[in-house]
Design a protein around this motif. Structure first.
Motif, PDB file in Angstrom:
ATOM      1  N   ALA A   1       0.995  -1.412   0.023  1.00  0.00           N
ATOM      2  CA  ALA A   1       0.092  -0.042   0.047  1.00  0.00           C
ATOM      3  C   ALA A   1       0.945   1.308   0.071  1.00  0.00           C
ATOM      4  CB  ALA A   1      -1.012   0.138   1.412  1.00  0.00           C
ATOM      5  N   ALA A   2       2.016   1.156   0.501  1.00  0.00           N
ATOM      6  CA  ALA A   2       2.791   2.292   0.643  1.00  0.00           C
ATOM      7  C   ALA A   2       3.771   2.641  -0.721  1.00  0.00           C
ATOM      8  CB  ALA A   2       3.875   2.251   1.914  1.00  0.00           C
ATOM      9  N   ALA A   3       3.712   1.765  -1.653  1.00  0.00           N
ATOM     10  CA  ALA A   3       4.487   1.554  -2.818  1.00  0.00           C
ATOM     11  C   ALA A   3       3.740   2.399  -4.010  1.00  0.00           C
ATOM     12  CB  ALA A   3       5.052   0.274  -3.309  1.00  0.00           C
TER      13      ALA A   3
ATOM     14  N   ALA B   1       7.947   0.883  -8.239  1.00  0.00           N
ATOM     15  CA  ALA B   1       8.222   0.159  -7.079  1.00  0.00           C
ATOM     16  C   ALA B   1       6.841  -0.556  -6.743  1.00  0.00           C
ATOM     17  CB  ALA B   1       8.506   1.206  -5.733  1.00  0.00           C
ATOM     18  N   PHE B   2       5.338  -0.075  -6.867  1.00  0.00           N
ATOM     19  CA  PHE B   2       4.523  -0.933  -6.588  1.00  0.00           C
ATOM     20  C   PHE B   2       4.460  -1.980  -7.661  1.00  0.00           C
ATOM     21  CE2 PHE B   2       0.169  -2.144  -7.498  1.00  0.00           C
ATOM     22  CZ  PHE B   2      -0.495  -2.385  -6.320  1.00  0.00           C
ATOM     23  N   ASP B   3       4.727  -1.951  -8.562  1.00  0.00           N
ATOM     24  CA  ASP B   3       4.480  -2.808  -9.717  1.00  0.00           C
ATOM     25  C   ASP B   3       5.638  -3.803  -9.515  1.00  0.00           C
ATOM     26  OD1 ASP B   3       3.013  -1.252 -11.323  1.00  0.00           O
ATOM     27  OD2 ASP B   3       4.402  -0.540 -12.496  1.00  0.00           O
ATOM     28  N   ARG B   4       6.784  -3.901  -8.946  1.00  0.00           N
ATOM     29  CA  ARG B   4       7.544  -4.725  -8.781  1.00  0.00           C
ATOM     30  C   ARG B   4       7.302  -5.506  -7.514  1.00  0.00           C
ATOM     31  NH1 ARG B   4      11.596  -1.491  -8.200  1.00  0.00           N
ATOM     32  NH2 ARG B   4      12.280  -1.881 -10.411  1.00  0.00           N
ATOM     33  N   ARG B   5       6.635  -4.780  -6.422  1.00  0.00           N
ATOM     34  CA  ARG B   5       6.354  -5.156  -5.155  1.00  0.00           C
ATOM     35  C   ARG B   5       5.159  -6.149  -5.359  1.00  0.00           C
ATOM     36  NH1 ARG B   5       7.981  -7.994  -1.121  1.00  0.00           N
ATOM     37  NH2 ARG B   5       7.165  -7.508   0.963  1.00  0.00           N
TER      38      ARG B   5
END
Length: 218
Positions: A155-157, A161-165
Motif C-alpha cells: 500500500a505504501a509503494a 516500486a508498486f509494480d515490482r512489489r
C-alpha cells in the motif's frame, strides 16, 4: 323466535365448519395424489433450498453431486485466499504504472470475485460454515497468504516500486493458491469443486509466468 334464531345460527356454523374441513381434505388429497404426504413435503423443501442458496450468493448455485472433507476445506481456505488477492488488486488503483500489471489486476478481479460467490454457495448447499478456523495471514494451511506487513508495504509503494512489489507478492500468493488447488485435485470428490481447482491451477500458473516476465524487465 329467539330459540329458532339460535338453532339456525348453530346449523349455519356447523355447515361452514364442515365445508372448510372438506376443502382442507380435498387439498391434502390432491397433494397426496401427486407424491404422497411425506415425499411431497420433502420435495417442496428441496426445490426451495437451491433458490434460497442462489439468491444469497448472488446467483451462484450449490455444487451438485457428492462431496468430501477435501472439497469443504478447499472452499473454506480458497475464499479468504481469493479475498486477499482482491484486496491486493484493489491497491493497484492509482498506484500501478505498468500496463501489464494493470491488465493482470483486471483479470484477477474478474476471475476471483465470481469464484468466491460460487464457493460460498457450495458451502451453504453442503451445510458447512464458510470458515473452519484455518487461520489467516500465513497461518497453517494457508499457503501464500500475505502478512499484515506485506500488505502495508504494498500500500505504501507507487509506480514502478508498486509494480515490482505487487509482482513479487502476487507470485507467492498465486503459488499458494495453486498448491491448495492441487491438493483438491488429488483428494476432492465433488466434480464442480475439482473443476474449479483445475481452473485455478491453469489460470494462476499462467499469471505467475506473466508476473515473472514483468519482474525480469522492471
Amino acid at each position: 323466535m329467539r330459540s329458532f334464531t339460535h338453532r339456525t345460527a348453530g346449523k349455519i356454523a356447523l355447515a361452514g365448519a364442515a365445508g372448510a374441513t372438506a376443502l382442507l381434505l380435498t387439498a391434502c388429497g390432491a397433494d397426496d395424489g401427486k407424491s404422497g404426504t411425506d415425499h411431497g413435503g420433502a420435495a417442496s423443501t428441496a426445490s426451495a433450498a437451491p433458490s434460497a442458496t442462489a439468491s444469497a450468493s448472488g446467483g451462484a448455485a450449490a455444487a451438485p453431486g457428492p462431496f468430501n472433507d477435501a472439497d469443504v476445506m478447499f472452499a473454506q481456505m480458497m475464499i479468504p485466499h481469493h479475498e486477499q488477492a482482491l484486496e491486493m488488486a484493489r491497491l493497484a488503483d492509482g498506484r500501478a504504472q505498468d500496463p501489464e500489471v494493470r491488465k493482470l489486476v483486471t483479470a484477477i478481479e474478474r476471475a476471483q470475485d465470481p469464484e468466491i460467490r460460487k464457493m460460498r454457495a457450495w458451502l451453504a448447499g453442503w451445510g458447512r460454515p464458510e470458515s473452519a478456523g484455518h487461520g489467516s495471514g500465513g497461518g497453517h494451511g494457508m499457503a501464500g497468504m500475505m502478512s499484515e506487513q506485506d500488505m502495508k508495504s504494498l500500500a505504501a509503494a507507487e509506480g514502478v516500486a508498486f509494480d515490482r512489489r505487487f509482482a513479487e507478492l502476487m507470485i507467492a500468493h498465486h503459488d499458494g493458491a495453486v498448491a491448495m488447488a492441487k491438493d483438491e485435485q488429488r483428494g476432492g470428490e465433488n466434480p464442480t469443486a475439482t473443476a474449479l481447482a483445475d481452473d485455478v491451477v491453469r489460470t494462476q500458473s499462467a499469471e505467475v509466468t506473466a508476473l515473472r516476465k514483468i519482474l525480469d524487465r522492471l
